[in-house]
Design a protein around this motif. Structure first.
Motif, mmCIF file in Angstrom:
data_model
loop_
_atom_site.group_PDB
_atom_site.id
_atom_site.type_symbol
_atom_site.label_atom_id
_atom_site.label_comp_id
_atom_site.label_asym_id
_atom_site.label_seq_id
_atom_site.Cartn_x
_atom_site.Cartn_y
_atom_site.Cartn_z
ATOM 1 N N CYS A 28 41.698 -40.008 -13.928
ATOM 2 C CA CYS A 28 41.118 -39.943 -12.588
ATOM 3 C C CYS A 28 41.875 -40.894 -11.649
ATOM 4 C CB CYS A 28 39.646 -40.341 -12.647
ATOM 5 S SG CYS A 28 38.826 -40.369 -11.036
ATOM 6 N N PRO A 29 42.265 -40.406 -10.471
ATOM 7 C CA PRO A 29 42.958 -41.284 -9.526
ATOM 8 C C PRO A 29 42.048 -42.377 -8.944
ATOM 9 C CG PRO A 29 42.665 -39.089 -8.579
ATOM 10 C CD PRO A 29 42.176 -39.031 -9.986
ATOM 11 N N GLU A 30 40.736 -42.209 -9.015
ATOM 12 C CA GLU A 30 39.790 -43.196 -8.471
ATOM 13 C C GLU A 30 39.458 -44.304 -9.473
ATOM 14 O OE1 GLU A 30 38.390 -43.344 -5.329
ATOM 15 O OE2 GLU A 30 39.811 -41.744 -4.841
ATOM 16 N N CYS A 31 39.033 -43.897 -10.686
ATOM 17 C CA CYS A 31 38.543 -44.894 -11.644
ATOM 18 C C CYS A 31 39.400 -45.017 -12.906
ATOM 19 C CB CYS A 31 37.103 -44.568 -12.038
ATOM 20 S SG CYS A 31 36.952 -43.098 -13.072
ATOM 21 N N GLY A 32 40.342 -44.088 -13.099
ATOM 22 C CA GLY A 32 41.187 -44.127 -14.289
ATOM 23 C C GLY A 32 40.538 -43.508 -15.514
#
Length: 71
Positions: A28-32
């Motif tokens: 995920c680009p937000e939380c990994g």
């Protein structure tokens, strides 16, 4: 280029714009967190012009069709 729909284990669903030939993203680009690509409704979203039959249809084709019907 299509927009793919992904689902993150932590954040939920999001869209990601990428080439068809690109590998699916795994984090995920937000939380990994770990993500998976959603296939189905709508798995791939094509946005913009050029994706419909009517987008590429020439205006003079209708006139020639009408002339053939009249003959």
């Amino acid at each position: 280029m299509p927009t793919y729909l992904y689902e993150c284990e932590n954040c939920g669903r999001f869209e990601h714009f990428q080439k068809i030939t690109d590998d699916p993203i795994e984090t995920c680009p937000e939380c990994g967190g770990k993500v998976r690509r959603i296939i189905g409704s709508p798995g791939i979203i094509f946005k913009g012009s050029g994706f419909y039959v009517t987008d590429s249809r020439k205006k003079n084709n209708k006139k020639s069709s009408d002339q053939e019907k009249a003959s």
